[in-house]
Structures are given as C-alpha cells and as structure tokens.
Design an enzyme around this catalytic site. Structure first.
Site, short mmCIF file in Angstrom:
data_model
loop_
_atom_site.label_atom_id
_atom_site.label_comp_id
_atom_site.label_asym_id
_atom_site.label_seq_id
_atom_site.Cartn_x
_atom_site.Cartn_y
_atom_site.Cartn_z
N HIS A 144 -2.32 -2.88 -6.58
CA HIS A 144 -2.84 -2.50 -5.26
C HIS A 144 -4.36 -2.66 -5.22
O HIS A 144 -5.08 -1.90 -5.87
CB HIS A 144 -2.41 -1.04 -4.98
CG HIS A 144 -2.74 -0.56 -3.62
ND1 HIS A 144 -2.81 0.78 -3.30
CD2 HIS A 144 -3.02 -1.22 -2.46
CE1 HIS A 144 -3.12 0.91 -2.02
NE2 HIS A 144 -3.26 -0.28 -1.50
N GLU A 151 -5.25 -0.21 -8.24
CA GLU A 151 -4.27 0.85 -8.56
C GLU A 151 -3.04 0.13 -9.11
O GLU A 151 -2.43 -0.68 -8.41
CB GLU A 151 -3.94 1.61 -7.27
CG GLU A 151 -3.20 2.91 -7.47
CD GLU A 151 -2.98 3.66 -6.14
OE1 GLU A 151 -2.89 3.00 -5.07
OE2 GLU A 151 -2.87 4.89 -6.19
N SER A 200 0.83 -1.21 0.00
CA SER A 200 0.00 0.00 0.00
C SER A 200 0.86 1.25 0.00
O SER A 200 0.33 2.35 -0.17
CB SER A 200 -0.94 0.00 1.21
OG SER A 200 -0.20 -0.19 2.38
N ASN A 245 -3.24 6.40 -1.25
CA ASN A 245 -2.93 6.72 0.15
C ASN A 245 -2.36 8.13 0.34
O ASN A 245 -2.41 8.67 1.44
CB ASN A 245 -2.01 5.65 0.73
CG ASN A 245 -2.82 4.43 1.09
OD1 ASN A 245 -3.91 4.55 1.66
ND2 ASN A 245 -2.34 3.25 0.74
N1 CAA Z 1 -16.63 -10.61 0.39
C1 CAA Z 1 -17.72 -10.57 -0.41
N2 CAA Z 1 -18.71 -9.64 -0.28
C2 CAA Z 1 -18.59 -8.75 0.73
C3 CAA Z 1 -17.49 -8.73 1.60
C4 CAA Z 1 -16.48 -9.71 1.39
N3 CAA Z 1 -15.38 -9.76 2.15
N4 CAA Z 1 -17.67 -7.72 2.50
C5 CAA Z 1 -18.83 -7.12 2.19
N5 CAA Z 1 -19.39 -7.73 1.12
C6 CAA Z 1 -20.62 -7.34 0.43
C7 CAA Z 1 -21.87 -7.63 1.21
O1 CAA Z 1 -22.34 -8.93 0.96
C8 CAA Z 1 -22.84 -6.59 0.69
O2 CAA Z 1 -23.39 -7.01 -0.55
P1 CAA Z 1 -24.82 -6.42 -1.07
O3 CAA Z 1 -24.60 -4.98 -1.42
O4 CAA Z 1 -25.15 -7.25 -2.26
O5 CAA Z 1 -25.79 -6.57 0.08
C9 CAA Z 1 -21.93 -5.39 0.38
O6 CAA Z 1 -20.60 -5.92 0.29
C10 CAA Z 1 -21.99 -4.38 1.50
O7 CAA Z 1 -21.65 -5.04 2.72
P2 CAA Z 1 -22.51 -4.92 4.07
O8 CAA Z 1 -23.96 -4.81 3.74
O9 CAA Z 1 -22.07 -6.01 4.98
O10 CAA Z 1 -22.00 -3.60 4.75
P3 CAA Z 1 -21.93 -2.13 4.24
O11 CAA Z 1 -23.06 -1.75 3.35
O12 CAA Z 1 -21.70 -1.36 5.49
O13 CAA Z 1 -20.61 -2.08 3.33
C11 CAA Z 1 -18.29 -1.90 2.98
C12 CAA Z 1 -19.38 -2.51 3.82
C13 CAA Z 1 -18.36 -2.49 1.56
C14 CAA Z 1 -16.99 -2.27 3.62
C15 CAA Z 1 -18.54 -0.34 2.89
O14 CAA Z 1 -18.68 0.19 4.18
C16 CAA Z 1 -17.41 0.38 2.22
O15 CAA Z 1 -17.32 0.44 0.99
N6 CAA Z 1 -16.49 0.97 3.04
C17 CAA Z 1 -15.30 1.65 2.55
C18 CAA Z 1 -14.24 0.63 2.32
C19 CAA Z 1 -12.98 1.25 1.85
O16 CAA Z 1 -12.80 2.44 1.72
N7 CAA Z 1 -11.99 0.38 1.56
C20 CAA Z 1 -10.68 0.79 1.16
C21 CAA Z 1 -9.79 0.82 2.35
S1 CAA Z 1 -8.16 1.34 1.93
C22 CAA Z 1 -7.40 -0.07 1.42
O17 CAA Z 1 -7.93 -1.15 1.44
C23 CAA Z 1 -6.03 0.02 0.87
C24 CAA Z 1 -4.96 0.68 1.61
O18 CAA Z 1 -3.93 0.82 1.01
C25 CAA Z 1 -5.05 1.16 2.98
#
Ligand code: CAA
Length: 286
Positions: free
Chosen positions: A142, A154, A121, A192
């Site tokens: 990424h 990315e 990352s 990031n």
């Molecule tokens: N595998 C498969 N499906 C998944 C899953 C997984 N691990 N986690 C969640 N889902 C699916 C759920 O089944 C759900 O599907 P539907 O829309 O069909 O119902 C959908 O994703 C949404 O999940 P939830 O209903 O459980 O929960 P939510 O609506 O609160 O969403 C979230 C959860 C997708 C995490 C959402 O909150 C989100 O997009 N958050 C932001 C995440 C983000 O910014 N990630 C990047 C972080 S930075 C990084 O990773 C890199 C770095 O370098 C730091």
C-alpha cells in the site's frame, strides 16, 4: 525466492503511475498496463511531468530522468504484460469484482514464481488472495499519494502470505527508498483505520456547525502540524474513496464509531468528490 527485476503495474492512474515512477527510478524494468493506448500515453506523460519537476528541483539529473523513462514500457493487454513479471502490482479502482477479474487473469498468465501484490487501500488482502491460485505469494503493498514523495509503504500480510514473500517485499520497498511497515490483514489495515475516523470527525464538525472547513483545517495544520488539514486531504484522496473506506470499516467491525457522516454521503451523492471533480470541501479551479 528468485531475484526481482521485472515489475508489472496494472493501472496507470494516480497510484499506478506513481508506483511505476518509483520502481523505474530505482532501476527496475516496469511494464505498465492501461485499458487503452490513450490512457497508457497519458500515464507516461504524467510520469514524465513528475520526473521533470524533480529535475527542476535538482533532485535528479536529466540523465536519471531519461534512464527512468527508458525503463518503462506501456501495454494495453494484461497477459503480454505479465508474461515475464517477477512482481505484479495491481493498482486498479477499488471495486472488488474488477480486482477479482484482473487478478484472476494475472494469476493465469504470470510465471508461477511471480509475487502478486495489491495496492488496495482497504479491501481484504486475504479475500483478494483467495481469487488466485497462489495466496502464499499474495501480499498488500500500500503506497501513499503522491507516491514519489511519501515515504511509507504499508506491507499487509494476508492469512496465507508466506514470511519469505513478506521479507522480499519489505526489502524491495527499502530499495525504492521507502520505509516499509508491516501489518496483518484487518479492515482499513493501520493507515485507514486511523486516518478515516479523523477525516470523518472533521466532516462531522462541519455538519454540526462547529466550525467552517477552513477553520477545521487550520486547527489541524497549525495545532497538530499536519501538512494538509483533514478536509483538504479528504478532497485530495477523493470523497468517494473516503466513503468507500468508511463502509469497509463499518461493515468489517460492525461498530457505529465508523458510521460515515451524513454530510460525506450527501457530498458524494452530489458529485462533489474533491480535487478530481473540481469541487469538494474546497474549490479547485485547475
Ligand atoms: N511527484 C514528484 N514530486 C512531487 C509530487 C509528485 N507527484 N508532488 C509533489 N512533489 C514534491 C514537490 O516537488 C515538492 O518538492 P520540494 O520539497 O523539493 O520542493 C514537495 O513534493 C512538496 O510539494 P509542493 O511544494 O508542490 O506542495 P506542498 O509543500 O504543499 O506538499 C504534499 C504537497 C507533499 C502533497 C503535502 O501537502 C503532503 O504531504 N500532504 C499530505 C499527503 C498525504 O497525507 N498523503 C496520503 C494520502 S492517503 C493515501 O494516499 C492512501 C489511502 O489509502 C487513502
């Protein structure tokens, strides 16, 4: 460039098992490597659970789930797991010395034609490429957590990455159903460099008593339509990971705007690392 069929993913943690999941779903053969049989089984169980969740949401059928699982083989030794790889993706913890050791081993054992990618990352792609004998075939790939859900890959070019390798990785990312976005190697890349100062500033709002964590997150969720507030997201990413990335930005640019908020440093020192510790800016009972 020969056709990419066999993928080896090194590391079965949150990112590694997510990466194995999406490749297997797209029909690739996946060799997933962990450090012990127990951890390899755990990674496979998480993939199974996430695929089951997709079946219950009617996004995939039982048959698609089974054929994805059948495509994944787990390993606990790197040389055997990379012997037939067309593409190796390293997704081990963000420790340069660890990545250096693993990438050296991969480089010595993977076919000379294999592309080596890292899911880092923030560590420099050019620096990681330089520990291998094939910096032209080395690239950043990424992914974002949760990998099966987040659309972005990315794609980061090191100084010596060949345009042909970039093209191959962009097209593989599309085959995964993702949207690849190309960037050149620079501290924090794009994702990031933009995300971490926002998270850091949100932490400073709490540190300076401007607002509570709940209030900061509500502002960004309701006012800016972010799916998670920046402090909930910081907990989700891991506060130690956020701090490490801010250090990379601060060291890389020598610009005080990337200085980590003292509250973030204190929370990491106290072991309040977010979701994985059960406690960060918020509490996680399960
Ligand atoms: N595998 C498969 N499906 C998944 C899953 C997984 N691990 N986690 C969640 N889902 C699916 C759920 O089944 C759900 O599907 P539907 O829309 O069909 O119902 C959908 O994703 C949404 O999940 P939830 O209903 O459980 O929960 P939510 O609506 O609160 O969403 C979230 C959860 C997708 C995490 C959402 O909150 C989100 O997009 N958050 C932001 C995440 C983000 O910014 N990630 C990047 C972080 S930075 C990084 O990773 C890199 C770095 O370098 C730091």
């Amino acid at each position: 460039m020969s056709e990419i069929k066999n993928i080896t993913v090194i590391g079965g943690g949150t990112m590694g098992n997510g990466i194995a999941h999406v490749f297997a779903m797209s029909g690739y053969h996946v060799d997933l490597v962990e450090t012990s049989r127990e951890l390899a089984d755990k990674a496979l169980a998480i993939i199974d659970k996430n695929l089951t969740r997709m079946v219950s949401k009617e996004k995939i059928s039982e048959g698609e789930k089974s054929s994805a699982l059948e495509k994944i083989r787990t390993h606990i030794d790197i040389p055997g797991a990379v012997a037939h790889a067309d593409l190796v993706i390293e997704a081990v913890p963000e420790i340069f010395e660890l990545k250096k050791k693993i990438l050296g081993l991969v480089d010595r054992n993977a076919p000379l034609t294999a592309i080596l990618a890292t899911n880092t990352s923030s560590i420099s792609i050019t620096k990681l490429a330089s520990v291998t004998s094939r910096p032209d075939k080395f690239i950043g790939m990424h992914f974002f957590n949760p990998v099966p859900v987040m659309k972005l890959v990315e794609v980061i070019n090191g100084l010596k990455t060949s345009p042909e390798v970039t093209k191959t990785i962009m097209s593989i990312s599309e085959r995964l159903g993702k949207v690849p976005v190309e960037a050149n190697d620079s501290p924090g890349f794009v994702s990031n460099r933009v995300l971490m100062p926002m998270i850091n500033e949100a932490i400073c709002c709490v540190y300076e008593g401007v607002a509570t964590p709940e209030a900061v997150d509500q502002v960004m969720k309701l006012g800016m339509a972010h799916p998670m507030g920046p402090l909930r997201l910081a907990d989700f990413i891991g506060l130690d990971v956020c701090l490490d990335i801010l250090h990379v930005l601060y060291d890389g640019f020598k610009d005080p705007k990337y200085r980590p908020c003292p509250l973030l440093v204190k929370m990491v020192d106290a072991g309040k690392l977010g979701d994985k510790a059960g406690e960060g800016f918020f509490e996680y009972k399960n």
